[in-house]
Design an enzyme around this catalytic site. Structure first.
Site, PDB file in Angstrom:
ATOM      1  N   LYS A  90       0.833  -1.207   0.000  1.00  0.00           N
ATOM      2  CA  LYS A  90       0.000   0.000   0.000  1.00  0.00           C
ATOM      3  C   LYS A  90       0.869   1.259   0.000  1.00  0.00           C
ATOM      4  O   LYS A  90       0.658   2.169  -0.798  1.00  0.00           O
ATOM      5  CB  LYS A  90      -0.930   0.019   1.227  1.00  0.00           C
ATOM      6  CG  LYS A  90      -1.862  -1.188   1.313  1.00  0.00           C
ATOM      7  CD  LYS A  90      -2.751  -1.135   2.527  1.00  0.00           C
ATOM      8  CE  LYS A  90      -2.035  -1.197   3.865  1.00  0.00           C
ATOM      9  NZ  LYS A  90      -1.311  -2.456   4.148  1.00  0.00           N
TER      10      LYS A  90
ATOM     11  N   ARG B 132      -9.494   0.993   9.051  1.00  0.00           N
ATOM     12  CA  ARG B 132      -9.025  -0.322   9.470  1.00  0.00           C
ATOM     13  C   ARG B 132     -10.141  -1.159  10.055  1.00  0.00           C
ATOM     14  O   ARG B 132      -9.911  -2.308  10.418  1.00  0.00           O
ATOM     15  CB  ARG B 132      -7.952  -0.195  10.556  1.00  0.00           C
ATOM     16  CG  ARG B 132      -6.670   0.434  10.085  1.00  0.00           C
ATOM     17  CD  ARG B 132      -5.961  -0.510   9.135  1.00  0.00           C
ATOM     18  NE  ARG B 132      -4.735  -1.043   9.655  1.00  0.00           N
ATOM     19  CZ  ARG B 132      -3.539  -0.500   9.436  1.00  0.00           C
ATOM     20  NH1 ARG B 132      -3.409   0.584   8.724  1.00  0.00           N
ATOM     21  NH2 ARG B 132      -2.472  -1.075   9.916  1.00  0.00           N
TER      22      ARG B 132
ATOM     23  N   ARG C 287      11.857  -5.580   4.607  1.00  0.00           N
ATOM     24  CA  ARG C 287      11.568  -4.148   4.407  1.00  0.00           C
ATOM     25  C   ARG C 287      12.565  -3.253   5.153  1.00  0.00           C
ATOM     26  O   ARG C 287      12.945  -3.524   6.284  1.00  0.00           O
ATOM     27  CB  ARG C 287      10.156  -3.826   4.897  1.00  0.00           C
ATOM     28  CG  ARG C 287       9.895  -2.318   4.908  1.00  0.00           C
ATOM     29  CD  ARG C 287       8.464  -1.949   4.987  1.00  0.00           C
ATOM     30  NE  ARG C 287       7.773  -2.532   6.123  1.00  0.00           N
ATOM     31  CZ  ARG C 287       6.453  -2.441   6.286  1.00  0.00           C
ATOM     32  NH1 ARG C 287       5.711  -1.831   5.389  1.00  0.00           N
ATOM     33  NH2 ARG C 287       5.876  -2.994   7.330  1.00  0.00           N
TER      34      ARG C 287
ATOM     35  N   ARG D  34      11.470  -1.632  10.598  1.00  0.00           N
ATOM     36  CA  ARG D  34      10.387  -1.255  11.512  1.00  0.00           C
ATOM     37  C   ARG D  34      10.303  -2.272  12.643  1.00  0.00           C
ATOM     38  O   ARG D  34      10.378  -3.474  12.393  1.00  0.00           O
ATOM     39  CB  ARG D  34       9.052  -1.206  10.747  1.00  0.00           C
ATOM     40  CG  ARG D  34       8.800   0.152  10.148  1.00  0.00           C
ATOM     41  CD  ARG D  34       7.605   0.199   9.258  1.00  0.00           C
ATOM     42  NE  ARG D  34       6.385  -0.395   9.800  1.00  0.00           N
ATOM     43  CZ  ARG D  34       5.211  -0.370   9.160  1.00  0.00           C
ATOM     44  NH1 ARG D  34       5.111   0.224   7.982  1.00  0.00           N
ATOM     45  NH2 ARG D  34       4.153  -0.940   9.684  1.00  0.00           N
TER      46      ARG D  34
ATOM     47  N   ARG E  48      -0.222  -8.733  13.569  1.00  0.00           N
ATOM     48  CA  ARG E  48      -0.828  -7.751  12.648  1.00  0.00           C
ATOM     49  C   ARG E  48      -1.721  -8.450  11.622  1.00  0.00           C
ATOM     50  O   ARG E  48      -2.771  -7.935  11.236  1.00  0.00           O
ATOM     51  CB  ARG E  48       0.270  -6.936  11.956  1.00  0.00           C
ATOM     52  CG  ARG E  48       0.889  -5.902  12.894  1.00  0.00           C
ATOM     53  CD  ARG E  48       2.207  -5.397  12.403  1.00  0.00           C
ATOM     54  NE  ARG E  48       2.134  -4.765  11.108  1.00  0.00           N
ATOM     55  CZ  ARG E  48       3.151  -4.676  10.257  1.00  0.00           C
ATOM     56  NH1 ARG E  48       4.332  -5.191  10.566  1.00  0.00           N
ATOM     57  NH2 ARG E  48       3.000  -4.067   9.116  1.00  0.00           N
TER      58      ARG E  48
HETATM   59  P1  AP5 Z   1       4.853  -1.600   1.841  1.00  0.00           P
HETATM   60  O1  AP5 Z   1       4.505  -0.755   0.678  1.00  0.00           O
HETATM   61  O2  AP5 Z   1       5.593  -0.972   2.966  1.00  0.00           O
HETATM   62  O3  AP5 Z   1       3.554  -2.390   2.377  1.00  0.00           O
HETATM   63  P2  AP5 Z   1       2.264  -1.853   3.144  1.00  0.00           P
HETATM   64  O4  AP5 Z   1       1.084  -2.517   2.540  1.00  0.00           O
HETATM   65  O5  AP5 Z   1       2.265  -0.351   3.189  1.00  0.00           O
HETATM   66  O6  AP5 Z   1       2.539  -2.508   4.555  1.00  0.00           O
HETATM   67  P3  AP5 Z   1       2.483  -1.923   6.028  1.00  0.00           P
HETATM   68  O7  AP5 Z   1       3.154  -2.965   6.878  1.00  0.00           O
HETATM   69  O8  AP5 Z   1       3.024  -0.530   6.135  1.00  0.00           O
HETATM   70  O9  AP5 Z   1       0.965  -1.908   6.286  1.00  0.00           O
HETATM   71  P4  AP5 Z   1       0.272  -1.899   7.596  1.00  0.00           P
HETATM   72  O10 AP5 Z   1      -1.103  -1.588   7.168  1.00  0.00           O
HETATM   73  O11 AP5 Z   1       0.437  -3.098   8.442  1.00  0.00           O
HETATM   74  O12 AP5 Z   1       1.050  -0.771   8.444  1.00  0.00           O
HETATM   75  P5  AP5 Z   1       0.744   0.737   8.781  1.00  0.00           P
HETATM   76  O13 AP5 Z   1       2.002   1.482   8.642  1.00  0.00           O
HETATM   77  O14 AP5 Z   1      -0.463   1.225   8.073  1.00  0.00           O
HETATM   78  O15 AP5 Z   1       5.677  -2.859   1.265  1.00  0.00           O
HETATM   79  C1  AP5 Z   1       6.236  -3.827   2.134  1.00  0.00           C
HETATM   80  C2  AP5 Z   1       7.606  -4.258   1.585  1.00  0.00           C
HETATM   81  O16 AP5 Z   1       7.428  -4.940   0.352  1.00  0.00           O
HETATM   82  C3  AP5 Z   1       8.562  -3.099   1.278  1.00  0.00           C
HETATM   83  O17 AP5 Z   1       9.867  -3.492   1.633  1.00  0.00           O
HETATM   84  C4  AP5 Z   1       8.461  -2.900  -0.245  1.00  0.00           C
HETATM   85  O18 AP5 Z   1       9.684  -2.432  -0.774  1.00  0.00           O
HETATM   86  C5  AP5 Z   1       8.114  -4.301  -0.721  1.00  0.00           C
HETATM   87  N1  AP5 Z   1       7.175  -4.320  -1.843  1.00  0.00           N
HETATM   88  C6  AP5 Z   1       6.028  -3.627  -1.954  1.00  0.00           C
HETATM   89  N2  AP5 Z   1       5.379  -3.951  -3.092  1.00  0.00           N
HETATM   90  C7  AP5 Z   1       6.140  -4.896  -3.705  1.00  0.00           C
HETATM   91  C8  AP5 Z   1       5.992  -5.652  -4.913  1.00  0.00           C
HETATM   92  N3  AP5 Z   1       4.916  -5.526  -5.713  1.00  0.00           N
HETATM   93  N4  AP5 Z   1       6.966  -6.535  -5.230  1.00  0.00           N
HETATM   94  C9  AP5 Z   1       8.029  -6.718  -4.419  1.00  0.00           C
HETATM   95  N5  AP5 Z   1       8.222  -6.032  -3.268  1.00  0.00           N
HETATM   96  C10 AP5 Z   1       7.278  -5.136  -2.896  1.00  0.00           C
HETATM   97  O19 AP5 Z   1       0.337   0.641  10.309  1.00  0.00           O
HETATM   98  C11 AP5 Z   1       1.274   0.337  11.317  1.00  0.00           C
HETATM   99  C12 AP5 Z   1       0.581   0.373  12.682  1.00  0.00           C
HETATM  100  O20 AP5 Z   1       0.044   1.696  12.926  1.00  0.00           O
HETATM  101  C13 AP5 Z   1      -0.630  -0.552  12.814  1.00  0.00           C
HETATM  102  O21 AP5 Z   1      -0.235  -1.868  13.186  1.00  0.00           O
HETATM  103  C14 AP5 Z   1      -1.438   0.161  13.888  1.00  0.00           C
HETATM  104  O22 AP5 Z   1      -0.898  -0.068  15.163  1.00  0.00           O
HETATM  105  C15 AP5 Z   1      -1.223   1.615  13.560  1.00  0.00           C
HETATM  106  N6  AP5 Z   1      -2.252   2.141  12.631  1.00  0.00           N
HETATM  107  C16 AP5 Z   1      -2.053   2.644  11.374  1.00  0.00           C
HETATM  108  N7  AP5 Z   1      -3.215   3.037  10.835  1.00  0.00           N
HETATM  109  C17 AP5 Z   1      -4.169   2.795  11.766  1.00  0.00           C
HETATM  110  C18 AP5 Z   1      -5.578   2.983  11.795  1.00  0.00           C
HETATM  111  N8  AP5 Z   1      -6.255   3.488  10.745  1.00  0.00           N
HETATM  112  N9  AP5 Z   1      -6.250   2.609  12.909  1.00  0.00           N
HETATM  113  C19 AP5 Z   1      -5.608   2.103  13.981  1.00  0.00           C
HETATM  114  N10 AP5 Z   1      -4.260   1.885  14.018  1.00  0.00           N
HETATM  115  C20 AP5 Z   1      -3.563   2.230  12.925  1.00  0.00           C
END
Ligand code: AP5
Length: 221
Positions: free
Chosen positions: A13, A88, A127, A160, A171
């Site tokens: 994402k 979420r 990552r 991270r 997660r």
């Molecule tokens: P990346 O693009 O970083 O993946 P992502 O889908 O953004 O994954 P996240 O882990 O950031 O999502 P998440 O929803 O768990 O975390 P968030 O930060 O929102 O890609 C991952 C890796 O793969 C990278 O190394 C990239 O280079 C590689 N890659 C990507 N695409 C690729 C492809 N096609 N081919 C090969 N490699 C690829 O949330 C973190 C925490 O914050 C949550 O756990 C929660 O505690 C809190 N939080 C955030 N939002 C909320 C909310 N709305 N409500 C409550 N808590 C929240």
């Protein structure tokens, strides 16, 4: 254009949102990035959110929702945005619908990045993220030109803390329990578009761009 990205941790994402935002000249709003900034700056919100994030749990809705709505109210987001990490759960989705409705707006489309668990684990275990500008890399898939150094700003790259194996497992559980039902939520509103996201980032991006182009070119009822 108001576009939401939905998918499990590691679906890509953040990676796709950055490129889409550049191409479509829209702000990228990531609740994960906003929360991590607050934690790094040791703000009141950061201190409240830190423990939840370290455990892989969701931060309470009111904290995240207030933070997001402040962002959405800013001038730069009035023409639209790419939203990553919110909603979420159904309560967040309903809150977002309400706040956009007050402006006479709504999310136009939600792209669900459908990703297999094997790929998620490979992506999250490798990552790397820039401490300074939050750019995303991967040890094998998207390595930086210089080891542990950001290609864009020269900042230091780090793993991270919530990418540890046991936290990733938690997660994923939280995603299945709280977030996955949003696929049905947006499908019922005819806003959901699914993209198979196991493939190379460039291929996934092309599929998303085609979909977006088709959506905005098609006549709306
Ligand atoms: P990346 O693009 O970083 O993946 P992502 O889908 O953004 O994954 P996240 O882990 O950031 O999502 P998440 O929803 O768990 O975390 P968030 O930060 O929102 O890609 C991952 C890796 O793969 C990278 O190394 C990239 O280079 C590689 N890659 C990507 N695409 C690729 C492809 N096609 N081919 C090969 N490699 C690829 O949330 C973190 C925490 O914050 C949550 O756990 C929660 O505690 C809190 N939080 C955030 N939002 C909320 C909310 N709305 N409500 C409550 N808590 C929240």
């Amino acid at each position: 254009m108001r576009i939401g990205l939905l998918g499990p941790p590691g679906a890509g994402k953040g990676t796709q949102a950055v490129t889409l935002a550049e191409k479509l000249k829209l702000p990228h709003i990531s609740t994960g990035d906003l929360l991590r900034k607050n934690v790094a700056s040791d703000t009141v919100l950061g201190r409240q959110a830190k423990d939840y994030m370290q455990r892989g749990a969701l931060v309470p809705d009111d904290l995240v929702t207030n933070m997001l709505f402040e962002k959405i109210a800013q001038a730069e987001a009035q023409e639209g945005f790419i939203l990553d990490g919110y909603p979420r759960n159904p309560a967040q989705a309903e809150a977002l619908d309400r706040v956009l409705k007050e402006k006479g707006a709504s999310l136009d489309l939600v792209i669900y990045l459908d990703t297999s668990e094997k790929v998620i684990i490979q992506r999250l275990s490798g990552r790397l993220v820039c401490r300074k500008c939050a750019a995303i890399f991967h040890r094998q898939n998207m390595p930086p030109k210089i080891n542990m150094c950001c290609d864009h700003c020269g900042g230091q790259l780090y793993h991270r803390s919530d990418d540890k194996e046991e936290t990733v497992r938690e997660r994923l559980k939280v995603y299945r329990r709280e977030t996955a039902s949003l696929i049905d939520y947006y499908q019922a509103k005819q806003k959901l578009y699914q993209v198979k996201a196991d493939e190379d980032a460039g291929i996934v991006l092309d599929k998303m761009l085609m979909l977006i182009e088709k959506y905005y070119d098609s006549p709306k009822v």
